[in-house]
Design a protein around this motif. Sequence first.
Motif, mmCIF file in Angstrom:
data_model
loop_
_atom_site.group_PDB
_atom_site.id
_atom_site.type_symbol
_atom_site.label_atom_id
_atom_site.label_comp_id
_atom_site.label_asym_id
_atom_site.label_seq_id
_atom_site.Cartn_x
_atom_site.Cartn_y
_atom_site.Cartn_z
ATOM 1 N N ASP A 223 0.821 -1.214 0.000
ATOM 2 C CA ASP A 223 0.000 0.000 0.000
ATOM 3 C C ASP A 223 0.855 1.264 0.000
ATOM 4 N N ALA A 224 2.100 1.142 -0.468
ATOM 5 C CA ALA A 224 2.992 2.299 -0.516
ATOM 6 C C ALA A 224 3.780 2.309 -1.820
ATOM 7 N N ILE A 225 4.369 3.455 -2.115
ATOM 8 C CA ILE A 225 5.209 3.615 -3.299
ATOM 9 C C ILE A 225 6.596 4.046 -2.835
ATOM 10 N N ARG A 226 7.593 3.312 -3.262
ATOM 11 C CA ARG A 226 8.968 3.705 -2.991
ATOM 12 C C ARG A 226 9.460 4.567 -4.155
ATOM 13 N N ILE A 227 9.972 5.760 -3.855
ATOM 14 C CA ILE A 227 10.454 6.674 -4.880
ATOM 15 C C ILE A 227 11.938 6.926 -4.660
ATOM 16 N N ARG A 228 12.738 6.470 -5.631
ATOM 17 C CA ARG A 228 14.169 6.751 -5.631
ATOM 18 C C ARG A 228 14.444 7.754 -6.748
ATOM 19 N N ALA A 229 15.227 8.763 -6.456
ATOM 20 C CA ALA A 229 15.430 9.816 -7.452
ATOM 21 C C ALA A 229 16.804 10.430 -7.313
ATOM 22 N N VAL A 230 17.281 10.989 -8.434
ATOM 23 C CA VAL A 230 18.533 11.735 -8.461
ATOM 24 C C VAL A 230 18.349 12.902 -9.414
ATOM 25 N N SER A 231 18.833 14.081 -9.013
ATOM 26 C CA SER A 231 18.655 15.281 -9.822
ATOM 27 C C SER A 231 19.943 16.083 -9.902
ATOM 28 N N TYR A 232 20.257 16.513 -11.134
ATOM 29 C CA TYR A 232 21.333 17.472 -11.376
ATOM 30 C C TYR A 232 20.752 18.742 -12.003
ATOM 31 N N CYS A 233 19.476 18.968 -11.782
ATOM 32 C CA CYS A 233 18.780 20.069 -12.464
ATOM 33 C C CYS A 233 19.211 21.446 -11.964
ATOM 34 N N TYR A 234 19.573 21.549 -10.708
ATOM 35 C CA TYR A 234 19.857 22.863 -10.128
ATOM 36 C C TYR A 234 21.172 22.835 -9.369
ATOM 37 N N GLY A 235 22.260 22.561 -10.071
ATOM 38 C CA GLY A 235 23.564 22.535 -9.425
ATOM 39 C C GLY A 235 24.404 21.385 -9.924
ATOM 40 N N ARG A 239 21.630 15.492 -6.302
ATOM 41 C CA ARG A 239 20.864 15.259 -5.081
ATOM 42 C C ARG A 239 20.106 13.955 -5.230
ATOM 43 N N ARG A 240 20.193 13.099 -4.214
ATOM 44 C CA ARG A 240 19.519 11.805 -4.242
ATOM 45 C C ARG A 240 18.550 11.686 -3.072
ATOM 46 N N CYS A 241 17.495 10.922 -3.300
ATOM 47 C CA CYS A 241 16.577 10.622 -2.194
ATOM 48 C C CYS A 241 15.976 9.239 -2.403
ATOM 49 N N ASP A 242 15.544 8.657 -1.313
ATOM 50 C CA ASP A 242 14.896 7.347 -1.309
ATOM 51 C C ASP A 242 13.780 7.446 -0.280
ATOM 52 N N GLU A 243 12.555 7.639 -0.774
ATOM 53 C CA GLU A 243 11.433 7.958 0.108
ATOM 54 C C GLU A 243 10.238 7.058 -0.187
ATOM 55 N N TRP A 244 9.312 7.038 0.773
ATOM 56 C CA TRP A 244 8.068 6.282 0.629
ATOM 57 C C TRP A 244 6.883 7.235 0.740
ATOM 58 N N VAL A 245 5.865 7.004 -0.092
ATOM 59 C CA VAL A 245 4.616 7.751 0.014
ATOM 60 C C VAL A 245 3.470 6.752 -0.047
ATOM 61 N N PRO A 246 2.303 7.090 0.503
ATOM 62 C CA PRO A 246 1.154 6.176 0.409
ATOM 63 C C PRO A 246 0.738 5.978 -1.044
#
Length: 269
Positions: A223-235, A239-246
């Motif tokens: 019942d959750a979504i794991r979101i892994r992301a990396v961004s070089y858009c602003y610098g 920046r990396r993150c590994d988060e969960w959302v419902p």
Amino acid sequence: MPPSGHISVARPLRINPRWGIDRAVITVKVGTGGAGVDAARVAEALGADVVEVPEEDFQGMLLSGDIDAYVAWYDRVPQGLDPGLTLAAVLPRDLPGLASTVPIHDVPDGSEIAVPSEILELIFKEELPGVTATMEPSGEPSCSVRPRAVLDGHPLDEDVFIGSPGTGSVAVFTRKNDDSVNAVRSLNHMPSRTAAEAERAVMNLMGVPPWAPLGVRADVEGDAIRIRAVSYCYGADGRRCDEWVPIDYVMDEVLGIAEFLANKRDSVI
């Protein structure tokens, strides 16, 4: 992003008796290899033929009735879908993630690796500085990296090598309030759609285009979504993150991820 190319099947147009129309065609503009079978499934569901149209013309051709559905890699679809059109289905993403033609760590220093997006160029620069990752190799690359939906080769580390939002997802668009919608919706795979839309949600909230140096990978787990992301858009520093959302998240729950990746806050929470 898969390599550019068309899959085109030239057959006489058939009349679909369920619709009572004189035109029943389905368009496919996909990378070579992975989505041909999926396109055939959609064509069969609609009783349609597969034809080729320019990627930039698909919305106008759907609205005019020249085609009745459009099948595309979701990461190639631009933002700003016409209000008369709808995303009718996302097909099962059975092989998420990225793969390479040979094991990445077997590639000698000084070699070139062909990659499909700017985000992967930047990830490789940090993770494997001895090789050159590029979307335009100067010669024959030592190996290529593609979505696993296209290339079921050697899987890459899913926590490190993250593709553009929607990578490996096959999306099907139709007109709203059209008979084709119900036929296509029967092919929709909700976990794959939920994951792909969460990836695009991060991108949209950041306000960047699909070709931005942004990687997002979402996976539905219970019942959750794991979101892994990396961004070089602003610098220059990623920046990396590994988060969960419902799984029934609201945009505010994704906004923290987007603002962190956009350097607008120091942490997700």
